[in-house]
Structure formats: structure tokens, C-alpha cells
Design a protein around this motif. Structure first.
Motif, mmCIF file in Angstrom:
data_model
loop_
_atom_site.group_PDB
_atom_site.id
_atom_site.type_symbol
_atom_site.label_atom_id
_atom_site.label_comp_id
_atom_site.label_asym_id
_atom_site.label_seq_id
_atom_site.Cartn_x
_atom_site.Cartn_y
_atom_site.Cartn_z
ATOM 1 N N ASN A 1 0.831 -1.116 0.066
ATOM 2 C CA ASN A 1 -0.164 0.048 -0.116
ATOM 3 C C ASN A 1 0.812 1.265 0.219
ATOM 4 O OD1 ASN A 1 -2.501 -1.092 -0.177
ATOM 5 N ND2 ASN A 1 -2.696 -1.553 1.967
ATOM 6 N N PHE A 2 2.039 1.207 0.491
ATOM 7 C CA PHE A 2 2.955 2.337 0.572
ATOM 8 C C PHE A 2 3.567 2.548 -0.959
ATOM 9 C CE2 PHE A 2 3.105 1.949 4.987
ATOM 10 C CZ PHE A 2 2.977 3.411 5.623
ATOM 11 N N GLY A 3 3.395 1.524 -1.681
ATOM 12 C CA GLY A 3 3.864 1.434 -3.219
ATOM 13 C C GLY A 3 5.034 0.462 -3.524
ATOM 14 N N ALA A 4 5.466 -0.185 -2.410
ATOM 15 C CA ALA A 4 6.582 -0.865 -2.673
ATOM 16 C C ALA A 4 6.425 -2.243 -3.792
ATOM 17 C CB ALA A 4 7.182 -1.571 -1.462
ATOM 18 N N THR A 5 7.305 -2.627 -4.475
ATOM 19 C CA THR A 5 6.983 -3.641 -5.405
ATOM 20 C C THR A 5 7.492 -4.844 -4.793
ATOM 21 O OG1 THR A 5 8.976 -3.142 -6.576
ATOM 22 C CG2 THR A 5 6.810 -2.201 -7.538
ATOM 23 N N HIS A 6 8.435 -4.857 -3.729
ATOM 24 C CA HIS A 6 9.027 -6.006 -3.424
ATOM 25 C C HIS A 6 9.225 -5.714 -2.077
ATOM 26 C CE1 HIS A 6 10.667 -5.915 -7.656
ATOM 27 N NE2 HIS A 6 11.006 -7.319 -7.556
ATOM 28 N N PHE A 7 9.010 -7.126 -1.039
ATOM 29 C CA PHE A 7 9.254 -6.954 0.201
ATOM 30 C C PHE A 7 10.278 -8.340 0.760
ATOM 31 C CE2 PHE A 7 7.494 -8.531 4.249
ATOM 32 C CZ PHE A 7 7.692 -7.423 4.984
ATOM 33 N N ILE A 8 11.166 -7.540 1.586
ATOM 34 C CA ILE A 8 12.160 -8.482 2.060
ATOM 35 C C ILE A 8 11.698 -9.119 3.040
ATOM 36 C CG2 ILE A 8 14.556 -8.517 3.118
ATOM 37 C CD1 ILE A 8 14.966 -5.747 1.845
ATOM 38 N N VAL A 9 11.658 -10.551 3.129
ATOM 39 C CA VAL A 9 11.227 -11.436 4.205
ATOM 40 C C VAL A 9 12.500 -12.168 4.897
ATOM 41 C CG1 VAL A 9 9.665 -13.372 4.934
ATOM 42 C CG2 VAL A 9 9.256 -11.975 2.599
ATOM 43 N N GLY A 10 12.413 -11.759 6.301
ATOM 44 C CA GLY A 10 13.635 -12.373 6.732
ATOM 45 C C GLY A 10 13.463 -13.820 7.137
ATOM 46 N N ARG A 11 14.565 -14.180 7.791
ATOM 47 C CA ARG A 11 14.638 -15.497 8.679
ATOM 48 C C ARG A 11 13.801 -15.351 9.843
ATOM 49 N NH1 ARG A 11 16.994 -18.028 12.949
ATOM 50 N NH2 ARG A 11 17.701 -20.337 12.533
ATOM 51 N N ASP A 12 12.982 -16.326 10.436
ATOM 52 C CA ASP A 12 12.056 -16.161 11.202
ATOM 53 C C ASP A 12 11.270 -14.692 11.175
ATOM 54 O OD1 ASP A 12 10.668 -17.258 13.527
ATOM 55 O OD2 ASP A 12 12.238 -16.530 15.097
ATOM 56 N N HIS A 13 10.619 -14.363 10.293
ATOM 57 C CA HIS A 13 10.145 -13.335 10.269
ATOM 58 C C HIS A 13 8.724 -12.886 11.283
ATOM 59 C CE1 HIS A 13 9.087 -9.364 7.551
ATOM 60 N NE2 HIS A 13 8.090 -9.550 8.308
ATOM 61 N N ALA A 14 8.895 -11.788 11.676
ATOM 62 C CA ALA A 14 7.914 -11.757 12.988
ATOM 63 C C ALA A 14 7.700 -12.759 14.049
ATOM 64 C CB ALA A 14 6.324 -11.326 12.189
ATOM 65 N N GLY A 15 8.798 -13.486 14.200
ATOM 66 C CA GLY A 15 8.688 -14.697 14.831
ATOM 67 C C GLY A 15 8.935 -14.068 16.456
ATOM 68 N N VAL A 16 8.923 -15.349 17.346
ATOM 69 C CA VAL A 16 9.206 -14.857 18.526
ATOM 70 C C VAL A 16 9.549 -16.410 19.411
ATOM 71 C CG1 VAL A 16 6.721 -14.982 19.556
ATOM 72 C CG2 VAL A 16 8.626 -13.882 20.895
ATOM 73 N N GLY A 17 10.599 -16.384 20.133
ATOM 74 C CA GLY A 17 10.930 -17.732 20.740
ATOM 75 C C GLY A 17 10.845 -18.781 19.607
ATOM 76 N N ASP A 18 10.322 -19.986 19.988
ATOM 77 C CA ASP A 18 10.519 -20.970 19.104
ATOM 78 C C ASP A 18 9.079 -21.365 18.562
ATOM 79 O OD1 ASP A 18 9.456 -22.222 21.266
ATOM 80 O OD2 ASP A 18 11.055 -24.011 21.426
ATOM 81 N N TYR A 19 8.189 -20.511 18.181
ATOM 82 C CA TYR A 19 6.973 -20.903 17.959
ATOM 83 C C TYR A 19 6.663 -21.162 16.579
ATOM 84 C CZ TYR A 19 5.348 -19.240 22.479
ATOM 85 O OH TYR A 19 4.946 -19.154 24.106
ATOM 86 N N TYR A 20 7.619 -20.615 15.846
ATOM 87 C CA TYR A 20 7.739 -21.072 14.441
ATOM 88 C C TYR A 20 8.847 -21.508 13.859
ATOM 89 C CZ TYR A 20 3.815 -17.787 15.417
ATOM 90 O OH TYR A 20 2.808 -16.913 16.260
ATOM 91 N N GLY A 21 8.837 -22.081 12.728
ATOM 92 C CA GLY A 21 10.187 -22.569 12.163
ATOM 93 C C GLY A 21 10.929 -21.368 11.342
ATOM 94 N N PRO A 22 12.146 -21.365 11.254
ATOM 95 C CA PRO A 22 12.822 -20.277 10.788
ATOM 96 C C PRO A 22 12.284 -19.920 9.377
ATOM 97 C CG PRO A 22 14.392 -22.311 10.745
ATOM 98 C CD PRO A 22 13.167 -22.509 11.629
ATOM 99 N N TYR A 23 11.895 -20.676 8.643
ATOM 100 C CA TYR A 23 11.537 -20.361 7.286
ATOM 101 C C TYR A 23 10.009 -20.546 6.854
ATOM 102 C CZ TYR A 23 16.683 -20.147 6.471
ATOM 103 O OH TYR A 23 17.900 -19.543 6.843
ATOM 104 N N ASP A 24 9.318 -20.696 8.090
ATOM 105 C CA ASP A 24 7.883 -20.654 7.774
ATOM 106 C C ASP A 24 7.255 -19.432 7.229
ATOM 107 O OD1 ASP A 24 8.018 -23.133 9.209
ATOM 108 O OD2 ASP A 24 6.811 -22.524 10.834
ATOM 109 N N ALA A 25 7.968 -18.209 7.521
ATOM 110 C CA ALA A 25 7.401 -16.956 6.888
ATOM 111 C C ALA A 25 7.522 -16.910 5.461
ATOM 112 C CB ALA A 25 7.877 -16.016 7.669
ATOM 113 N N TRP A 26 8.732 -17.723 5.083
ATOM 114 C CA TRP A 26 8.988 -17.950 3.525
ATOM 115 C C TRP A 26 7.856 -18.780 2.923
ATOM 116 C CZ3 TRP A 26 14.983 -18.734 2.252
ATOM 117 C CH2 TRP A 26 15.475 -17.348 2.721
#
Length: 387
Positions: free
Chosen positions: A276-301
Motif C-alpha cells: 500500500n505504500f507503493g513497494a513492489t518487493h518485500f524483504i522477508v527475513g529468517r523467522d520473520h515476525a517470530g518470537v521464541g520457538d513458536y515458528y520454524g525459521p523459514y515458515d514465513a517464506w
């Protein structure tokens, strides 16, 4: 070119001119509902198009569809329900079709047209959005404190919130104009709730290699205990960009919203806002928006595979580390050396050094960035607040 708004139209629910003057008078006579700073930020983000295509708080059908399918009822991707919760006694006598004033800190902020009043399950919200009901999860704790009834309906913003970062606070209409003025056709957006270390810099510059410009969009707002304070994050990014980025290659602007710590679902939510801000690409990091061990390191990919219609291109850039033999920042795909030569960047070690009044190693953080953080008397959030 600059991306199309999510859902096809950039929402504008800001009252203007005579309509605003009239509503400012009328809101004083309307029933009042108090909202906290978290909710006030949601109202502003709706009104200014950050949450496009939402024009207000979710009604029941959209709410349930987002929980179950990760989409609005018209099939537009949407993964985090944007809701307004109230106590039963706050809405005594109110009915669907009524208008109410939304107030924060004793001031009217918006008018809500109540389309629907409905109940919800906080446990169901937690399970669907966070994948857990464990109270150790900060998002689960936040939701557990919310009230019993939800109001759905469109909002009309009367007054913007006070903004401490006025020179780095841009709305989607402004960033879209700015990107066009710069001649950027491709823009990579970077979400962060942390101060920058060398790993962040590596990822951002790797993305910048392939696009016209970089949009650094740090989140300021509710975060958990132990996270960096907003003013520290902004100051750290200012100095990093000043000393280590090419002039006119980066736009720095804050995003005022909460962290949900919802892992994969929040990665999609973060991408939608930057679209919505106009970006065409979005950088998705390792464990993006994660905390502790609730998610796998690449689940957000992986979750991006479920959203081929998202309308913004994810950039999956591997975690970076310092290699003593390479003499710089690399990742596993490009470094041929064995792990004993690697110095992995540890947010925990960086925090420990800062708490002891010491600079983190130069293999983890730029000295100018470390010095900005160390000059702050208390760079970390110490108490968890609701809003």
C-alpha cells in the motif's frame, strides 16, 4: 512501476473541510467509546490507506473468513483481523446503524458507523492467528486482555495522532508521490522492530542491488519487553543511512502499528502494508515476525506460496554472518568456508553488550550505530503495556 494498492484502491477515510467541521461539532453529542493508543493507530492506518482495502473494523463475515482462510470474504488476501473490541457496558443502548465517537486520551479521533455488533472467541483468534494459545506468546497475552464484544463498521478520521517522528512519518499517498518523483519503478521494503546490525544491512543492500530504491519502514508502537524503544530504533537507522548508504537510494519512514509476533501470518500482513505504500518487493527475513520457538525459521517464506495473488514480490534473502576468511558479510550460499570461520550475529549478544555499556563487536554492528544506542539512558522496553 509503483505497486497498485491492495484490493485495487487506496482507501481515504479522512474527514475533510466542511464535513470535518460538522463532524467535529456533532461528535461531542454522540455516544463515546474510549480507545487505547494501539487502537488509535489502527484507526489512523485505516483512514490513511495503510490497511487498504479496509475502510473500517471487520464485520463478522470478514472476521471469520480471515481467521479460517487468511482472506477477506471477497477473497482478497488478509491475514490479521483488524478489530475494535469494547466492553458490554460501553455499548449499552447502542444498536447497529448508530454512529459513535471514538476517543483517545480525552480527545475525539474518529466517528464509527456501527454496522455490526458481535461476539468473538479470544482463544480461537489466538489459535488461528498465532498457531498457539500459550500465554508465553506475547501476542496471545495481548489478545487475552481484549474486551468481550466486537464492533464492525467504517471509520472516518477527524484528528491525526500526535507524531514524535514528524520528519520520518509518511502516509501511502506521500510515499507513492515521493517514489515517482525519484523515478523509482521498483522498491524493496524492509520491515524491522530492531536497531540495525550488519546482517540487516547486508540483506537490505542485497535487495537494493536488484531494485531502484529501498524503503526502510521500522515499526514504532506496541512491542514486547526487551525490544528496543522507538526513538532508539529511529536514531540508529538515521545514523546508519547517513554513513553507509548511497545518497537518494533510501527512504526512511516509520510505520505506527503494533507487533503481533504472529510469524507467517504477520509476514503477509507486513507485505500488504508495504504494498500500500507503493513497494513492489518485500524483504522477508529468517523467522520473520517470530518470537521464541513458536515458528520454524523459514515458515514465513513458505506461506507466500499460498498467496500467488498477493501483488508484491517477496525477496527471500538468506541469513548473513561474518566470515573471517572471506573478510566480510556473507551467507551460506556464497561462502565456501567451514563454520569455525563464521561469526554469527546474535541479537542476544548485542543486547548483553549494550546492557553492560559496551559496543558490540564490529563484526556485528557499525560503531556509529552502537554509539547512538549507548547514548540512550534506557534503550529497552522494560514494562509490557496494553496501549
Amino acid at each position: 512501476m509503483v505497486s497498485r494498492p491492495h484490493g485495487g484502491r487506496l482507501v481515504d477515510r479522512v474527514a475533510k473541510d466542511k464535513a470535518r467541521d460538522r463532524l467535529v461539532r456533532e461528535v461531542m453529542e454522540m455516544p463515546r467509546i474510549g480507545v487505547d493508543s494501539i487502537m488509535a493507530s489502527d484507526i489512523a492506518n485505516i483512514a490513511h490507506g495503510v490497511y487498504s482495502p479496509l475502510e473500517g473494523f471487520l464485520t463478522r463475515e470478514d472476521y471469520l473468513n480471515v481467521l479460517a482462510e487468511g482472506r477477506l470474504s471477497d477473497d482478497v488476501p488478509w491475514t490479521i483481523p483488524i478489530i475494535l473490541d469494547v466492553a458490554k457496558e460501553e455499548i449499552a443502548g447502542l444498536r447497529e446503524g448508530d454512529e459513535v465517537g471514538l476517543w483517545v486520551s480525552g480527545q475525539p479521533i474518529a466517528v464509527l458507523d456501527i454496522e455490526e455488533i458481535y461476539g468473538w472467541s479470544r482463544d480461537e483468534f489466538a489459535q488461528q492467528v498465532f498457531g498457539t494459545r500459550d500465554a508465553g506468546h506475547p501476542g496471545v497475552r495481548l489478545i487475552a486482555k481484549r474486551k468481550d464484544v466486537l464492533l464492525g463498521g467504517k471509520v472516518l478520521l477527524l484528528n491525526d495522532l500526535p507524531e514524535p517522528f514528524t520528519d520520518v512519518r509518511l502516509w501511502p499517498r506521500e510515499t507513492r508521490v515521493l517514489f515517482r518523483e525519484k523515478g523509482w519503478r521498483t522498491i524493496a521494503a524492509f520491515q524491522t522492530r530492531n536497531v540495525p546490525h550488519l546482517g540487516h544491512e547486508y540483506v537490505q543492500k542485497a535487495a537494493l542491488t536488484f531494485v531502484d530504491g529501498l524503503f526502510v519502514n521500522p515499526l514504532v508502537g506496541w512491542k514486547k519487553v526487551g525490544d528496543y524503544r522507538d526513538e532508539v530504533i529511529v536514531a540508529a537507522y538515521r545514523v546508519l543511512i547517513e554513513h553507509y548508504y548511497p545518497r537518494d537510494s533510501v527512504v526512511l519512514s516509520v510505520l505506527r502499528t503494533r507487533m503481533w509476533y504472529a510469524g507467517p501470518r504477520e509476514a503477509i500482513h507486513h507485505a500488504i502494508m508495504r504494498k500500500n505504500f507503493g513497494a513492489t518487493h518485500f524483504i522477508v527475513g529468517r523467522d520473520h515476525a517470530g518470537v521464541g520457538d513458536y515458528y520454524g525459521p523459514y515458515d514465513a517464506w513458505k506461506i507466500f506460496e499460498e498467496y500467488p495473488d498477493l501483488g508484491i514480490t517477496p525477496l527471500f534473502i538468506r541469513e548473513a554472518f561474518y566470515c573471517k576468511k572471506c573478510g566480510g558479510m556473507v551467507n551460506e550460499k556464497i561462502c565456501p568456508h567451514s563454520p569455525e570461520n563464521w561469526i554469527r550475529i546474535s541479537g542476544t549478544k548485542i543486547r548483553e553488550a549494550i546492557r553492560q555499556g559496551q559496543r558490540p563487536p564490529d563484526t556485528m554492528m557499525r560503531p556509529e550505530v552502537a554509539d547512538v544506542i549507548l547514548r540512550h539512558p534506557n534503550p529497552f522496553i522494560e514494562v509490557e503495556e496494553l496501549g
